[in-house]
Design a protein around this motif. Sequence first.
Motif, mmCIF file in Angstrom:
data_model
loop_
_atom_site.group_PDB
_atom_site.id
_atom_site.type_symbol
_atom_site.label_atom_id
_atom_site.label_comp_id
_atom_site.label_asym_id
_atom_site.label_seq_id
_atom_site.Cartn_x
_atom_site.Cartn_y
_atom_site.Cartn_z
ATOM 1 N N GLN A 285 23.757 41.614 42.883
ATOM 2 C CA GLN A 285 25.101 40.957 43.178
ATOM 3 C C GLN A 285 24.805 39.656 44.177
ATOM 4 N N ASP A 286 25.134 38.587 43.776
ATOM 5 C CA ASP A 286 25.052 37.454 44.517
ATOM 6 C C ASP A 286 25.707 37.584 45.757
ATOM 7 N N ARG A 287 25.693 36.480 46.793
ATOM 8 C CA ARG A 287 26.293 36.539 48.223
ATOM 9 C C ARG A 287 27.828 36.267 47.999
ATOM 10 N N LEU A 288 28.149 35.629 47.024
ATOM 11 C CA LEU A 288 29.537 35.314 47.051
ATOM 12 C C LEU A 288 30.302 36.656 46.431
ATOM 13 N N GLU A 289 29.709 37.590 45.410
ATOM 14 C CA GLU A 289 30.374 38.535 45.047
ATOM 15 C C GLU A 289 30.159 39.639 46.103
ATOM 16 N N GLN A 290 29.141 39.562 47.051
ATOM 17 C CA GLN A 290 28.998 40.510 48.049
ATOM 18 C C GLN A 290 30.151 40.139 49.080
ATOM 19 N N THR A 291 30.626 38.809 49.224
ATOM 20 C CA THR A 291 31.547 38.490 50.265
ATOM 21 C C THR A 291 33.104 38.951 49.696
ATOM 22 N N ARG A 292 33.198 38.781 48.253
ATOM 23 C CA ARG A 292 34.550 39.421 47.674
ATOM 24 C C ARG A 292 34.863 40.662 48.058
ATOM 25 N N ARG B 296 50.744 35.587 43.576
ATOM 26 C CA ARG B 296 50.042 34.470 43.952
ATOM 27 C C ARG B 296 48.715 34.525 43.364
ATOM 28 N N GLN B 297 48.653 34.162 42.110
ATOM 29 C CA GLN B 297 47.264 33.999 41.685
ATOM 30 C C GLN B 297 46.479 32.907 41.887
ATOM 31 N N ASP B 298 47.143 31.885 42.634
ATOM 32 C CA ASP B 298 46.457 30.725 42.942
ATOM 33 C C ASP B 298 45.712 31.099 44.129
ATOM 34 N N TYR B 299 45.886 32.073 44.982
ATOM 35 C CA TYR B 299 45.176 32.566 46.127
ATOM 36 C C TYR B 299 44.197 33.624 45.608
ATOM 37 N N PHE B 300 44.432 34.495 44.525
ATOM 38 C CA PHE B 300 43.769 35.818 44.398
ATOM 39 C C PHE B 300 43.408 36.073 42.779
ATOM 40 N N PRO C 278 41.959 40.837 46.551
ATOM 41 C CA PRO C 278 41.828 40.132 47.857
ATOM 42 C C PRO C 278 40.923 39.198 47.978
ATOM 43 N N GLY C 279 39.578 39.533 47.631
ATOM 44 C CA GLY C 279 38.326 39.004 47.760
ATOM 45 C C GLY C 279 38.334 37.441 47.179
ATOM 46 N N ASN C 280 39.169 37.371 45.948
ATOM 47 C CA ASN C 280 39.260 36.181 45.306
ATOM 48 C C ASN C 280 39.777 35.140 46.196
ATOM 49 N N LEU C 281 40.434 35.324 47.479
ATOM 50 C CA LEU C 281 40.807 34.351 48.382
ATOM 51 C C LEU C 281 39.475 33.474 48.778
#
Length: 444
Positions: A92-99, A204-208, A215-218
């Motif tokens: 898992q890359d850093r971005l997915e770890q963050t999500r 709020r799919q624009d955020y998430f 939530p991590g998709n923010l």
Amino acid sequence: MVPVSSDDYLLSLGAVRERCFKVQEAATRNQLHHFEVDEAKLKDVIQIIVSLIRRDFDTPADIPAHGRWRHFDAGNRPRIQNLISAWASLGQDRLEQTRRTLDLMSVACLLDLEAGNQWSYREKTTNLFYKRCEGIAVATLDLFIQGFFSSDPSDPHRVDSEALLALTLDKLTEGYQVTEKNILVGLEDRLGLLQHLGLTLQRRQDYFGSTVPRPGNLMDFLLGHATTIQTQKGPLIHLETLWPIVMEMGEYWAAEPGLGGTPGLGDVWPCETIRYSDEPTDKDHYVAFHRLSQWLVYSLIEPMSRLLGATIEGTDLLTPLPDYRNAGLLMDTGFLTLKKKDLDRGLQNYRRNSLLPGQPKVEIAPMFDMSDPVVIEWRALTVAYLDLIAERVREALKLSRKDLTLTQFIEGGSWNAGRELAEISRPNTQEPPIVIKIGDRVIY
């Protein structure tokens, strides 16, 4: 300059410090309605905090940030870091770890009950028992790892809208090991808060995100925002971009009509101490706290920084949090004292409440509803005076704001001091000197 409406102002993070200091200014004029301030005790508060920092840390640079991450490390076990390392080993890359970490931190903040002394959680991997905020964190992590908050068994380590909306009180009760003897008050409201988050993720799919709202998709929203700047160190993200997202994650729900706070504004309350106008529509005496939203910010920006090297611009607007530990510190040192009429009223409230089934009957303390003017004044004084105390602590340690940030001051100083004094002053319950009665959506 475009005028800002009073509602827009009260929704802002900047309103918190400004309005709380209006209450503190009333204190300097001896115009408080509910508390006495003993300025002579200020040096004691400062000395206690300085002593704890020197006792617990070789250097202030060792003090970690204040946030939910700390609670996951209960028992000196780096649970989150171990989980992140496991994700990295699986590719898992850093971005997915963050999500994933943001997913976890979001539900952990929303589930951050004041667990009291009657409840504990037995960690499955160690068989060790944990209580209070650490116990809730460890329990939440166990559930997260099991896929409790995910609708996809093949991808358990996430939080998504479908799973949150499918949660039931029975599931939550079982997950947190609640029984007739292991009592956890307020779980039903937290279920409502999680289900609200599920709806917010879909709305709020624009955020998430739209495919699997979580939530991590923010993080993707922030990285793609026009105000975010990519630097060699990592993304530079404006706090103003994150702020409306966290406000929607829980605070608005908790202040729906007839409940705590101000509908449409969240954790904002009228404070008669600073009312100087008889105009019924005037909101100059309203005080903003936004405690839950600030707690989310404190907790979400840490994984962004640690995993992606992100810098959050505008964190100087964050304030000390008016929670039990910080607020209790000012009373347990004698710096703040309830006026007699309010003390008597609070003790009478406690005695009446103690007659109800399952309510505590030991270590009597004054009790008030969250909306009580006593609590509003107490919270405002906490925010303002801890801001001033932080400056005095820096002076005592000969440190700058950069060398001892506010988040470090809270974690290594005021919050820790408040907790230790509560344990000494009320060893049976370790509750604060004022008890806020649990009621509808008291989540602040």
